[in-house]
Enzyme design. Structure first.
Site, PDB file in Angstrom:
ATOM      1  N   THR A   1      60.253  12.326  12.788  1.00  0.00           N
ATOM      2  CA  THR A   1      61.617  12.150  12.285  1.00  0.00           C
ATOM      3  C   THR A   1      62.102  10.702  12.336  1.00  0.00           C
ATOM      4  O   THR A   1      61.700   9.931  13.220  1.00  0.00           O
ATOM      5  CB  THR A   1      62.589  13.022  13.127  1.00  0.00           C
ATOM      6  OG1 THR A   1      63.931  12.608  12.871  1.00  0.00           O
ATOM      7  CG2 THR A   1      62.345  12.881  14.627  1.00  0.00           C
TER       8      THR A   1
ATOM      9  N   GLU B   1      64.853   9.959  13.404  1.00  0.00           N
ATOM     10  CA  GLU B   1      65.597   9.824  14.666  1.00  0.00           C
ATOM     11  C   GLU B   1      64.811   8.993  15.682  1.00  0.00           C
ATOM     12  O   GLU B   1      65.391   8.454  16.630  1.00  0.00           O
ATOM     13  CB  GLU B   1      65.897  11.201  15.258  1.00  0.00           C
ATOM     14  CG  GLU B   1      67.048  11.935  14.609  1.00  0.00           C
ATOM     15  CD  GLU B   1      68.401  11.307  14.892  1.00  0.00           C
ATOM     16  OE1 GLU B   1      68.741  11.121  16.066  1.00  0.00           O
ATOM     17  OE2 GLU B   1      69.115  11.005  13.931  1.00  0.00           O
TER      18      GLU B   1
ATOM     19  N   TYR C   1      66.497  15.059  21.824  1.00  0.00           N
ATOM     20  CA  TYR C   1      65.705  15.499  20.665  1.00  0.00           C
ATOM     21  C   TYR C   1      64.720  14.407  20.257  1.00  0.00           C
ATOM     22  O   TYR C   1      63.517  14.657  20.103  1.00  0.00           O
ATOM     23  CB  TYR C   1      66.651  15.834  19.506  1.00  0.00           C
ATOM     24  CG  TYR C   1      65.969  15.985  18.160  1.00  0.00           C
ATOM     25  CD1 TYR C   1      65.288  17.152  17.826  1.00  0.00           C
ATOM     26  CD2 TYR C   1      66.015  14.959  17.215  1.00  0.00           C
ATOM     27  CE1 TYR C   1      64.665  17.295  16.591  1.00  0.00           C
ATOM     28  CE2 TYR C   1      65.400  15.090  15.978  1.00  0.00           C
ATOM     29  CZ  TYR C   1      64.728  16.269  15.676  1.00  0.00           C
ATOM     30  OH  TYR C   1      64.104  16.389  14.444  1.00  0.00           O
TER      31      TYR C   1
ATOM     32  N   LYS D   1      60.646  14.286  20.360  1.00  0.00           N
ATOM     33  CA  LYS D   1      59.875  14.039  19.135  1.00  0.00           C
ATOM     34  C   LYS D   1      58.981  12.806  19.274  1.00  0.00           C
ATOM     35  O   LYS D   1      57.959  12.699  18.605  1.00  0.00           O
ATOM     36  CB  LYS D   1      60.829  13.878  17.943  1.00  0.00           C
ATOM     37  CG  LYS D   1      61.432  15.183  17.450  1.00  0.00           C
ATOM     38  CD  LYS D   1      60.445  15.968  16.590  1.00  0.00           C
ATOM     39  CE  LYS D   1      61.069  17.200  15.982  1.00  0.00           C
ATOM     40  NZ  LYS D   1      60.114  17.945  15.122  1.00  0.00           N
TER      41      LYS D   1
HETATM   42  P1  NAP Z   1      65.510  24.034  10.954  1.00  0.00           P
HETATM   43  O1  NAP Z   1      66.101  24.536   9.688  1.00  0.00           O
HETATM   44  O2  NAP Z   1      66.355  23.914  12.159  1.00  0.00           O
HETATM   45  O3  NAP Z   1      64.267  25.002  11.296  1.00  0.00           O
HETATM   46  C1  NAP Z   1      63.614  24.936  12.532  1.00  0.00           C
HETATM   47  C2  NAP Z   1      62.623  26.080  12.604  1.00  0.00           C
HETATM   48  O4  NAP Z   1      61.971  26.035  13.891  1.00  0.00           O
HETATM   49  C3  NAP Z   1      63.253  27.478  12.490  1.00  0.00           C
HETATM   50  O5  NAP Z   1      62.365  28.326  11.818  1.00  0.00           O
HETATM   51  C4  NAP Z   1      63.362  27.895  13.957  1.00  0.00           C
HETATM   52  O6  NAP Z   1      63.370  29.296  14.134  1.00  0.00           O
HETATM   53  C5  NAP Z   1      62.047  27.337  14.481  1.00  0.00           C
HETATM   54  N1  NAP Z   1      62.012  27.209  15.932  1.00  0.00           N
HETATM   55  C6  NAP Z   1      62.897  26.605  16.752  1.00  0.00           C
HETATM   56  N2  NAP Z   1      62.474  26.651  18.033  1.00  0.00           N
HETATM   57  C7  NAP Z   1      61.285  27.324  18.021  1.00  0.00           C
HETATM   58  C8  NAP Z   1      60.371  27.712  19.018  1.00  0.00           C
HETATM   59  N3  NAP Z   1      60.565  27.439  20.292  1.00  0.00           N
HETATM   60  N4  NAP Z   1      59.269  28.386  18.637  1.00  0.00           N
HETATM   61  C9  NAP Z   1      59.041  28.708  17.346  1.00  0.00           C
HETATM   62  N5  NAP Z   1      59.890  28.370  16.346  1.00  0.00           N
HETATM   63  C10 NAP Z   1      60.994  27.688  16.687  1.00  0.00           C
HETATM   64  O7  NAP Z   1      64.821  22.620  10.734  1.00  0.00           O
HETATM   65  P2  NAP Z   1      64.341  21.914   9.371  1.00  0.00           P
HETATM   66  O8  NAP Z   1      65.461  21.100   8.850  1.00  0.00           O
HETATM   67  O9  NAP Z   1      63.676  22.903   8.515  1.00  0.00           O
HETATM   68  O10 NAP Z   1      63.284  20.865   9.948  1.00  0.00           O
HETATM   69  C11 NAP Z   1      61.908  21.212  10.067  1.00  0.00           C
HETATM   70  C12 NAP Z   1      61.253  20.265  11.060  1.00  0.00           C
HETATM   71  O11 NAP Z   1      61.362  18.932  10.596  1.00  0.00           O
HETATM   72  C13 NAP Z   1      61.853  20.262  12.460  1.00  0.00           C
HETATM   73  O12 NAP Z   1      60.798  20.036  13.365  1.00  0.00           O
HETATM   74  C14 NAP Z   1      62.797  19.074  12.449  1.00  0.00           C
HETATM   75  O13 NAP Z   1      62.969  18.585  13.755  1.00  0.00           O
HETATM   76  C15 NAP Z   1      62.027  18.128  11.572  1.00  0.00           C
HETATM   77  N6  NAP Z   1      62.815  17.166  10.790  1.00  0.00           N
HETATM   78  C16 NAP Z   1      63.829  17.593  10.010  1.00  0.00           C
HETATM   79  C17 NAP Z   1      64.510  16.671   9.234  1.00  0.00           C
HETATM   80  C18 NAP Z   1      65.646  17.100   8.329  1.00  0.00           C
HETATM   81  O14 NAP Z   1      66.408  16.221   7.916  1.00  0.00           O
HETATM   82  N7  NAP Z   1      65.748  18.350   7.987  1.00  0.00           N
HETATM   83  C19 NAP Z   1      64.149  15.322   9.250  1.00  0.00           C
HETATM   84  C20 NAP Z   1      63.071  14.931  10.054  1.00  0.00           C
HETATM   85  C21 NAP Z   1      62.395  15.875  10.810  1.00  0.00           C
HETATM   86  P3  NAP Z   1      64.757  30.144  14.099  1.00  0.00           P
HETATM   87  O15 NAP Z   1      65.014  30.399  12.638  1.00  0.00           O
HETATM   88  O16 NAP Z   1      64.384  31.340  14.871  1.00  0.00           O
HETATM   89  O17 NAP Z   1      65.808  29.291  14.731  1.00  0.00           O
HETATM   90  O1  G4F Z   2      73.587  16.200  10.003  1.00  0.00           O
HETATM   91  P1  G4F Z   2      73.363  15.701  11.370  1.00  0.00           P
HETATM   92  O2  G4F Z   2      73.625  16.645  12.487  1.00  0.00           O
HETATM   93  O3  G4F Z   2      71.885  15.144  11.380  1.00  0.00           O
HETATM   94  P2  G4F Z   2      71.091  14.110  12.323  1.00  0.00           P
HETATM   95  O4  G4F Z   2      71.702  13.994  13.654  1.00  0.00           O
HETATM   96  O5  G4F Z   2      70.925  12.858  11.540  1.00  0.00           O
HETATM   97  O6  G4F Z   2      69.693  14.855  12.497  1.00  0.00           O
HETATM   98  C1  G4F Z   2      69.048  15.482  11.383  1.00  0.00           C
HETATM   99  O7  G4F Z   2      68.213  14.536  10.753  1.00  0.00           O
HETATM  100  C2  G4F Z   2      67.130  14.056  11.573  1.00  0.00           C
HETATM  101  C3  G4F Z   2      66.345  13.045  10.727  1.00  0.00           C
HETATM  102  O8  G4F Z   2      66.905  11.779  10.897  1.00  0.00           O
HETATM  103  C4  G4F Z   2      66.270  15.227  11.979  1.00  0.00           C
HETATM  104  F1  G4F Z   2      65.223  14.799  12.736  1.00  0.00           F
HETATM  105  C5  G4F Z   2      67.103  16.230  12.767  1.00  0.00           C
HETATM  106  O9  G4F Z   2      66.288  17.369  13.065  1.00  0.00           O
HETATM  107  C6  G4F Z   2      68.276  16.684  11.904  1.00  0.00           C
HETATM  108  O10 G4F Z   2      67.770  17.402  10.816  1.00  0.00           O
HETATM  109  O11 G4F Z   2      74.271  14.413  11.634  1.00  0.00           O
HETATM  110  C7  G4F Z   2      74.230  13.293  10.790  1.00  0.00           C
HETATM  111  C8  G4F Z   2      75.325  12.319  11.176  1.00  0.00           C
HETATM  112  C9  G4F Z   2      75.360  11.947  12.655  1.00  0.00           C
HETATM  113  O12 G4F Z   2      75.592  10.556  12.761  1.00  0.00           O
HETATM  114  C10 G4F Z   2      76.570  12.693  13.199  1.00  0.00           C
HETATM  115  O13 G4F Z   2      77.212  12.057  14.309  1.00  0.00           O
HETATM  116  O14 G4F Z   2      76.582  12.938  10.891  1.00  0.00           O
HETATM  117  C11 G4F Z   2      77.460  12.666  11.978  1.00  0.00           C
HETATM  118  N1  G4F Z   2      78.506  13.694  11.978  1.00  0.00           N
HETATM  119  C12 G4F Z   2      79.826  13.449  11.800  1.00  0.00           C
HETATM  120  N2  G4F Z   2      80.520  14.581  11.888  1.00  0.00           N
HETATM  121  C13 G4F Z   2      78.349  14.999  12.188  1.00  0.00           C
HETATM  122  C14 G4F Z   2      79.618  15.572  12.133  1.00  0.00           C
HETATM  123  N3  G4F Z   2      77.227  15.747  12.411  1.00  0.00           N
HETATM  124  C15 G4F Z   2      77.397  17.082  12.570  1.00  0.00           C
HETATM  125  N4  G4F Z   2      76.291  17.847  12.756  1.00  0.00           N
HETATM  126  N5  G4F Z   2      78.636  17.672  12.553  1.00  0.00           N
HETATM  127  C16 G4F Z   2      79.789  16.963  12.338  1.00  0.00           C
HETATM  128  O15 G4F Z   2      80.886  17.499  12.304  1.00  0.00           O
END
Ligand code: NAP
Ligand code: G4F
Length: 383
Positions: free
Chosen positions: A133, A135, A157, A161
């Site tokens: 990520t 992050e 987190y 990671k």
């Molecule tokens: P998400 O919607 O939160 O999905 C996470 C998945 O992991 C869900 O299926 C969840 O199951 C499962 N999970 C959580 N804890 C688990 C455990 N202990 N054992 C087995 N399964 C578990 O996340 P996403 O946005 O699809 O992201 C996918 C991956 O990419 C994650 O690893 C995230 O950290 C990483 N990532 C995401 C982003 C982004 O912007 N979306 C960016 C960079 C990296 P449940 O449905 O049961 O909760």
């Molecule tokens: O949408 P966020 O919660 O995503 P964040 O923290 O960037 O993390 C996501 O992206 C990562 C990749 O860079 C992944 F690895 C991670 O698993 C996840 O998918 O927050 C984005 C930004 C932050 O700066 C937060 O402080 O939005 C700001 N924010 C402002 N108001 C808020 C809010 N975030 C959330 N969730 N809720 C608010 O009300």
């Protein structure tokens, strides 16, 4: 023989899109799903096949990244060609509340997968994708961030990671495994979890337009994110595992936007102007104008009169409960390596993404308000 893929986190946003993508490519897809008191398979219900069907291309297994015996058994039974390790406790703010669990699932969970593949003597056969990520860059040491930019994680987190990233590199170097990290910047979609900022905003904007919510409270409005569409990003995951050599890739759009501007654009998408004023916890956004033709087209004339009456009212406020103890202020990725080696390009712009999310949430919220009035309809995100 079709290829066999195992997706951990198949019930999540990326897992659902990736499963659909791989099935279309002819894969047999296996997914690991946690046991829960509810089905929790809404995102993949359209792909589900009854266990009694022959030649299924989607098979689910109960499992958990914190359970190495279970992971080793599943991997041993399936003998996958590719593993996409997407499972994680993925919410940055929540990781401050559950740091030990996050380290276990997001850090040690990666080790469990790698070690299972090694112990099962599948290192020659099985390729592994690790969901790393942006992050990791945290308190950024360079702008834009690329593969060589030093990491500085800013949350439990991100620290978990970081372990996942390096243990993947270590197993690649130590055992010659085809194990790669995708360093993905934020990616969103109509399937995004409701508590991430983009989806929180698109849901709230839709509900405000339909008159079923008055106002939304946000956290830090000034942080900046490089947002892409999840559909583009799962394609990158697939491409990473098709390369002869394993490696680590930044996947990003190269454009960064504040949370404040994302909110403004989401309102604009349906013909509403949100004007921000004030600072810090006192910052608010008011409804300053309505573009009636756009509003009628996107929301419906029936809702126009009530939204007109709200001009001058506050739609957005700030609540410090959404602030993080340590924030990541700016993420901006340089995906030159992915563009060059994978020939990967994002197909969705930020405006395309917002349009897709708003369209879906307006539709969903119209159904929700219909349900509240006593109607009955099955909610389906994929309609
Ligand atoms: P998400 O919607 O939160 O999905 C996470 C998945 O992991 C869900 O299926 C969840 O199951 C499962 N999970 C959580 N804890 C688990 C455990 N202990 N054992 C087995 N399964 C578990 O996340 P996403 O946005 O699809 O992201 C996918 C991956 O990419 C994650 O690893 C995230 O950290 C990483 N990532 C995401 C982003 C982004 O912007 N979306 C960016 C960079 C990296 P449940 O449905 O049961 O909760
Ligand atoms: O949408 P966020 O919660 O995503 P964040 O923290 O960037 O993390 C996501 O992206 C990562 C990749 O860079 C992944 F690895 C991670 O698993 C996840 O998918 O927050 C984005 C930004 C932050 O700066 C937060 O402080 O939005 C700001 N924010 C402002 N108001 C808020 C809010 N975030 C959330 N969730 N809720 C608010 O009300």
């Amino acid at each position: 023989m079709s290829k066999v893929a195992l997706i951990t986190g198949i019930t999540g946003q990326d897992g659902a899109y990736l499963a659909e993508y791989l099935i279309k490519k002819g894969y047999q897809v296996h997914g690991i799903k946690r046991r829960s008191s509810m089905f929790n398979t809404e995102r993949i219900d359209h792909l589900y096949q009854d266990p009694h069907e022959v030649n299924r291309n989607l098979i689910l297994h109960y499992g958990d990244l914190t359970d190495s015996l279970n992971l080793t058994r599943i991997i041993g039974e399936i003998q996958p060609d590719e593993i996409y390790n997407l499972a994680a406790m993925s919410h940055v703010k929540v990781s401050f509340d559950t740091p030990e669990y996050t380290a276990n699932a997001d850090g040690l969970g990666v080790l469990r997968i790698l070690e299972a593949v090694r112990l099962l003597k599948l290192t020659e056969k099985t390729r592994i994708y690790q969901a790393s990520t942006s992050e990791l860059y945290g308190l950024v040491q360079e702008v834009p961030q690329k593969e060589t930019t030093p990491f500085y994680p800013r949350s439990p987190y991100a620290v978990a990671k970081l372990y996942g990233y390096w243990i993947t590199v270590n197993y690649r170097e130590a055992y010659g495994m085809h194990a790669s990290n995708g360093i993905l910047f934020n990616h969103e979609s109509p399937l995004r979890g409701e508590t991430f900022v983009t989806r929180k905003v698109t849901r709230a904007v839709a509900r405000i337009a339909l008159g079923i919510q008055q106002k939304v409270y946000m956290g830090n409005l000034s942080s900046k994110r490089d947002w892409g569409h999840a559909k583009d990003y799962v394609r990158a995951m697939y491409l990473i595992l098709q390369q002869d050599e394993p490696s680590d890739y930044v996947i990003a759009t190269g454009i960064t936007t504040t949370i404040r501007d994302f909110i403004r654009l989401a309102f604009q998408e349906i013909g509403l102007e949100a004007e921000f004023k004030g600072e810090g916890v006192d910052e608010i956004a008011c409804l300053s104008a309505v573009n009636e033709s756009v509003f009628n087209q996107k929301i419906g004339e029936a809702y126009l009169e009530s939204i007109r009456k709200r001009i001058g009212e506050t739609l957005v406020g700030v609540d410090p409960q959404y602030f993080r103890p340590t924030e990541v202020d700016l993420l901006l990725g340089d995906a030159t390596k992915a563009r060059t080696i994978l020939s990967w390009e994002p197909r969705y712009s930020l405006l395309d993404l917002i349009q897709d999310m708003m369209l879906s949430d307006v539709k969903l919220m119209k159904k929700e308000s219909y349900l509240k009035k006593g109607g009955y309809q099955i909610l389906n995100y994929f309609e």
